[in-house]
Enzyme design. Structure first.
Site, PDB file in Angstrom:
ATOM      1  N   LYS A  82       0.856  -1.192   0.000  1.00  0.00           N
ATOM      2  CA  LYS A  82       0.000   0.000   0.000  1.00  0.00           C
ATOM      3  C   LYS A  82       0.892   1.242   0.000  1.00  0.00           C
ATOM      4  O   LYS A  82       1.848   1.330   0.783  1.00  0.00           O
ATOM      5  CB  LYS A  82      -0.904  -0.006   1.236  1.00  0.00           C
ATOM      6  CG  LYS A  82      -1.959   1.104   1.239  1.00  0.00           C
ATOM      7  CD  LYS A  82      -2.824   1.044   2.497  1.00  0.00           C
ATOM      8  CE  LYS A  82      -3.963   2.054   2.479  1.00  0.00           C
ATOM      9  NZ  LYS A  82      -4.775   2.006   3.705  1.00  0.00           N
ATOM     10  N   SER A 157      -9.706   2.563   2.679  1.00  0.00           N
ATOM     11  CA  SER A 157      -8.792   3.227   1.785  1.00  0.00           C
ATOM     12  C   SER A 157      -7.877   2.278   1.005  1.00  0.00           C
ATOM     13  O   SER A 157      -7.294   2.660   0.002  1.00  0.00           O
ATOM     14  CB  SER A 157      -7.896   4.179   2.584  1.00  0.00           C
ATOM     15  OG  SER A 157      -7.087   3.450   3.490  1.00  0.00           O
ATOM     16  N   SER A 181      -9.873   0.069   6.840  1.00  0.00           N
ATOM     17  CA  SER A 181      -9.280   0.207   5.508  1.00  0.00           C
ATOM     18  C   SER A 181      -8.628  -1.053   4.958  1.00  0.00           C
ATOM     19  O   SER A 181      -8.268  -1.090   3.779  1.00  0.00           O
ATOM     20  CB  SER A 181      -8.256   1.340   5.511  1.00  0.00           C
ATOM     21  OG  SER A 181      -8.916   2.579   5.579  1.00  0.00           O
TER      22      SER A 181
END
Ligand code: MG
Ligand code: ZN
Lengths: 502, 504, 98
Positions: A82, A157, A181
């Site tokens: 990420k 996210s 997330s």
């Protein structure tokens, strides 16, 4: 589909160990897959071709040189990162214009551990800007699309990491979870995601949104794979003052046991029913039946203060974020924007830089957090939210006195359409209603695929007491096995074909 | 900014009408090896931006970890200030944007400082003791260093741009805050100076800070307000920032008292604001008034966990504390038998430590004082250094003193010997040897000179015979002249009386 | 009713160093008002007897020994700087004095 990309990380590791395949072949296959489908999915912000292949080649050389004994079990198994986690040699943007092109001079602790394990890093995945969002639409670099339906959001996210895994672009990925997330994107993409106990994985090098809520965790297609990755990245780190010194526990072993006989599973009354889609509720109820059938004891628990958790979260998170994001000011790194007219002072440069560098959602949260902390409001907002946090923890304590793990749907709905909630922040925030309590209390949670509703994945969430991550893997793997037996294979096998031949 | 010269009232007039209330915030930089929250070296004077880790630059993703030594130093400071040590305390973020602050917040302490509720005795130069109450002492981190470029003065006003060096960012600080100090009256400026001097002495004595004000190791913000005589209601205060020498502290407080008095006398109100001290004009100018930008939005630092101090830990640290400077002074004064005035002179001359060493090395208290306050101080003044920095050791003084007591040299010679020692020609004994500087100790030679002197001044000889022993000085002088000073004056005196058959 | 008006947002934006146009201020004021309305029940839930929790997992006394560790080179330190000179970060003139 190419078996090299459809295999689980555990299977790849076994094939690599048996020298059935080389790490370079495995890595190249994933790079090819990214080239093939990522134009549609937009899971990656950066593809790390050369370094990934170099690491893979190193693994192959060591294995060829008879040094397999020195290799980590996951050596040669590729991973996506990420883009909130800093990496030497690859840009780290946090999904923001603020950090476009920024190269970190240091590695996050989890990245050091991945390097030590010699896992080739495929690249950096898309996210809502500074991890603020539940749909990955708030990325400055365009939205990521859900591999199940390219018109829908992949969650957020960490939509990039979840979509990459669900689209077979990577067997493993790292996510970060502040209010859901990792788990919510896993739920809406039919993948697995784990938020470890707070302090279980070092946060050093994860760009902070809300320090007391953030955790790095694994994203994968199977529960066992998440456990294996969790064992790589977890454990004490002296660079993170909130890092736990406790031993990690036998996570992979728990995933392999996949046994719920005698396990007391608490259904949280407040995390179902109203506000949850009928299809989601149906899949959830079916999962409970399966678990009961496998010998689990299903009990109902009540956590009355969870109804205030969302409100508390939307005070604590933006408060901490407003302070954590103050450092992005155009002085030391990242974007600098000069004001168009008027005096050229550093204050005005900071103001112009932050105006241009941050997107709407980030600004919204910074202003909200600034408000909640400001003189005269602290007690009513931030202070009260911290008290609600205590009440949420007490609810968990009471619930865990009755049950070994808790269970709920991960998200109230399946993936919604791109743009559908973009202008309605409150509706967007409601996506995290079931995942947020775990962050407030620091307890670990996992989301595993629970089936489809109207052709879209539904996630089932297990929660365990702090430091008992091992229970998540046991319960999660058990449900996974029960469901896959029913489906005749993994849920993702039912996903539509991307990029040509399946 | 246009610098308007403020009106001031004369100090005496101000004191006739108002009582000053003081308050101090003193920042002490700790001399730990590493920074407060990172392992980067805490060092002064290195190349810019080389003593920085990702943490000190506030790079994305970094986290702080507390330096144990900094906590222990802070506890020691708290104990030395007579403070209570918090059983548990936390760090907090103080949020404000400034380019020398890498995270745009300072990690500090807010509601629960590590030390609180203390008091220290401040001794003024004339020996008056004033007790100052300490509100709190808390841990925090320093900011980086800004250099303003392009302006004529190097000041912030008129600069074109600024350069930032973060080497100092994250250096551990302890901020010591007093309670309001009332009752100092006209001695307020003097007390201000003595307070900062005492804090400096305490932290230096503890070994927790280099305490060099010229390097910013100790920095003082002075709050001043006035209340009309007879009133107990505090007036509006000004905060004069970074007053960085003892002399400046005294002058700044005096100036602010005079300025406040003039404002009040003209019927206006004092503005609550930051002031800046200017050494060149010996005055302050207005800085920023208090504004809504001073909303620091403190909240508990989520990246750090509480510091919990056990009784054992505190006692272990207390046991390591050196003798407090004031107590030590009391003890030494007693032991040396100096008068109040003598001792105060010794302290003010900065030779107390040297005298202590010299006595420990074998000199008498009187001899040690005579040398350090006399010849050594005189030469130090000439050389414009501290007496202790002249390069004269306790051993040198002891050796000189024993040469005198053994009659090998006299005081006058000893001063010459010292000059040769300072020139690096060896120890006093070696110098005496090399230069043949020993006094004439051969009685026969002395008697010859005495007889000549007596013969040359028969009237004096007669006076001495008649019992006027003090007249012997003239004969001694003659003998000293004849021996070019190389005689022991005491022995000469004895021999004169012997020769003339009188009791000395 | 509306606690967060345009002036309030303008003040917050100043504190947060984010330049905002009049339209942005109005839009933000509207959005924040809705959000704050929906979350302010939080302030009514817990009484004085409930302690605040700032850290989810309670820990204490996590320290580092006072031993120097790695630093960045000057080049690394300045590698991301928008502007630099003489080994230092360069910023436009500073308006406020501190
Ligand atoms: Mg202060
Ligand atoms: Zn301070």
């Amino acid at each position: 589909m190419n078996e090299l990309i459809s295999s689980s990380a555990a299977d790849l590791a076994a094939k690599l160990a048996a020298k059935e395949v080389s790490a370079v072949e495995v890595t190249q296959a994933h790079l090819d897959r990214i080239a093939e489908v990522d134009g549609e999915v937009n899971a990656f912000l950066h593809v790390n071709t050369e370094e990934a292949l170099a690491v893979a080649a190193e693994v192959d050389a060591l294995r060829a040189g008879g040094l397999a004994g020195e290799l980590h079990a996951l050596a040669g198994v590729p991973i996506a990162i990420k883009d909130l986690i800093v990496t030497i040699g690859q840009p780290t943007t946090a999904g923001s214009k603020m950090l476009e092109g920024w190269m970190s001079p240091y590695d996050a602790t989890v990245i050091s551990r991945i390097r030590e394990a010699r896992m080739p890093m495929l690249g950096k995945t898309n996210l809502d800007e500074f991890a603020m969002g539940s749909s990955t639409e708030h990325s400055a670099y365009g939205p990521t699309r859900n591999p199940w339906d390219l018109d829908r959001i992949p969650g957020g996210s960490g939509g990039g990491s979840a979509a990459a895994v669900a689209a077979y672009e990577a067997p493993l990925a790292l996510g970060t979870d502040t209010g859901g997330s990792i788990r919510q994107p896993a739920a809406v993409t039919g993948s697995v995601g784990v938020k470890p106990t707070y302090g279980g994985v070092s946060r050093y090098g994860a760009i902070a949104m809300a320090s007391s809520l953030d955790q790095i965790g694994p994203v994968s297609r199977t529960v066992l794979d998440s456990a294996l990755l969790h064992e790589v990245i977890g454990g004490h780190d002296p660079a993170d003052s909130t890092s736990l010194t406790d031993p990690l526990g036998a996570l992979a072993e728990a995933a392999r046991s996949a046994d719920v006989a005698g396990l007391r599973i608490g259904v949280v009354r407040e995390l179902q029913g109203e506000g949850y889609d009928a299809g989601v509720q149906q899949r959830f109820d079916e999962s409970l039946q399966l678990l009961r059938g496998a010998g689990a004891e299903i009990v109902e628990v009540s956590c009355p203060n969870f109804r205030y958790a969302l409100g508390a979260y939307y005070l604590i998170m933006p408060s901490e974020a407003s302070s954590n994001l103050a450092k992005f000011d155009g002085v030391r790194y990242g974007l600098r924007v000069l004001p168009e007219d008027g005096p050229m002072t550093i204050e005005r440069v900071m103001g112009a830089t932050r105006a241009a560098g941050f997107g709407d959602e980030v600004k919204r949260r910074i202003i909200l957090g600034t408000y909640a902390l400001s003189a005269g409001y602290y007690d009513a907002y931030y202070g009260s939210a911290q008290k609600v946090r205590t009440l949420v923890q007490r609810d968990f304590e009471a619930a865990f006195a009755q049950a070994d793990v808790l269970v709920s749907p991960t998200a109230p709905t399946t993936a919604f359409r791109l743009g559908e909630k973009l202008d309605d922040p409150l509706a967007m925030y409601l996506n995290d209603v079931a995942t947020i309590p775990a962050n407030l209390a620091g307890v670990p949670g996992i989301s595993v695929p629970g089936g489809l509703a109207d052709g879209l994945p539904v996630g089932i969430q297990f929660l365990a007491p702090a430091r008992e991550d091992v229970r998540l893997y046991r319960a999660g793997a058990a449900l996974e096995a029960l469901l896959e037996e029913k489906w005749g294979g993994p849920l993702l096998a039912q996903a539509p074909v991307l990029g040509g031949v399946k | 900014m246009t610098a308007v010269t403020d009106e001031t009232l004369s100090f005496d007039e101000a004191m006739a009408k108002y009582d000053p209330v003081l308050g101090f915030e003193v920042h002490v930089e700790l001399n730990t090896r590493t920074k407060m929250f990172s392992a980067a070296p805490n060092a002064f004077g290195d190349e810019p931006n080389t003593n920085v880790s990702p943490v000190d630059l506030g790079l994305p993703g970094v986290l702080p970890v507390v330096n144990r030594a900094a906590v222990e130093y802070s506890i020691k400071i708290g104990l030395a200030l007579g403070c209570k040590i918090a059983p548990s305390c936390t760090f907090a973020r103080k949020n404000y944007f400034y380019p020398d602050t890498p995270k745009n917040f300072q990690t500090s302490q807010y509601e629960d400082p590590i030390a609180y509720d203390g008091a220290i005795d401040i001794e003024l130069e004339d020996g008056t003791v004033f007790t100052v109450e300490i509100e709190r002492a808390h841990m925090e981190e320093d900011a980086g260093k800004l250099t303003h470029m392009g302006g004529a003065t190097g000041r912030i006003q008129g600069a074109d741009f600024s350069l930032v060096d973060y080497n100092r960012a994250g250096v551990p600080l302890v901020e010591i805050v007093t309670k309001p100090i009332v009752g100092a009256g006209s001695r307020a400026p003097e007390l201000a100076r003595a307070y900062v001097a005492t804090i400096r002495e305490i932290v230096k004595n503890l070994g927790v800070s280099d305490a060099r004000m010229e390097r910013g190791n100790v920095r003082c913000d002075a709050n001043v307000s006035l209340m009309p005589k007879g009133s107990a209601t505090f007036g509006t205060r000004s905060e004069t920032k970074n007053v960085n020498s003892l002399r400046a502290v005294e002058r700044a407080v005096r100036y602010e008292i005079q300025r406040h008095a003039a404002v009040l006398e003209s019927g206006q109100k004092v503005t609550q604001e930051t002031r800046h001290w200017h050494e060149d004009t010996r005055s302050t100018t207005a800085g920023r008034p208090k504004s809504d930008a001073d909303d620091y939005r403190y909240f508990p630092e989520p990246d750090l966990v509480p510091v919990v101090t056990s009784e054992e830990w505190i006692e272990e640290l207390r046991a390591q504390l050196p003798e407090p400077p004031a107590e030590r002074r009391r003890r030494l004064k007693e032991a040396w038998g100096y008068s109040d005035a003598e001792f105060r002179d010794v302290v003010n001359a900065g030779v107390m430590d040297s005298i202590e060493e010299t006595i420990a090395a074998g000199a008498s208290a009187a001899a040690a004082r005579k040398w350090w306050m006399g010849e050594v101080s005189r030469r130090a003044k000439e050389a414009e250094v501290d007496p202790a920095e002249l390069g004269i050791t306790a051993a040198t003084i002891v050796e000189l003193d024993s040469l005198i007591r053994a009659g090998k040299i006299n005081d006058k010679l000893a001063r010459k010997v010292l000059e040769h020692v300072l020139a690096g020609e060896g120890t006093p004994a070696e110098v005496v040897q090399q230069h043949g500087m020993a006094v004439v100790s051969d009685d026969a030679a002395l008697l010859e000179a005495i007889d000549a002197a007596l013969a040359a001044q028969p009237d004096v000889a007669e006076k001495i015979r008649g019992g006027k022993v003090q007249a012997a000085g003239a004969i001694v002088g003659g003998v000293m002249k004849a021996t070019r000073g190389q005689a022991d004056a005491g022995r000469v005196r004895e021999l004169i009386f012997e020769r003339l058959g009188v009791a000395g | 009713m509306s606690e967060i008006n345009r002036e309030a947002v303008a003040h917050l934006a100043r504190l947060a160093h984010i330049e905002m146009t009049a339209e942005e201020l109005d839009k933000m004021a509207g959005e924040l008002d809705v959000i704050v309305d929906s979350i302010k029940t939080v302030s009514e839930v817990a009484g004085d007897d409930v302690p605040a929790t700032s850290h989810p997992i309670p820990l204490a006394n996590v320290f580092r020994e006072d031993v120097p560790g790695a630093t960045l080179t000057n080049e690394q330190a300045l590698s991301g700087a928008p502007d630099a000179e003489d080994g230092r970060f360069k910023v436009p003139a500073i308006l406020d004095e501190e």
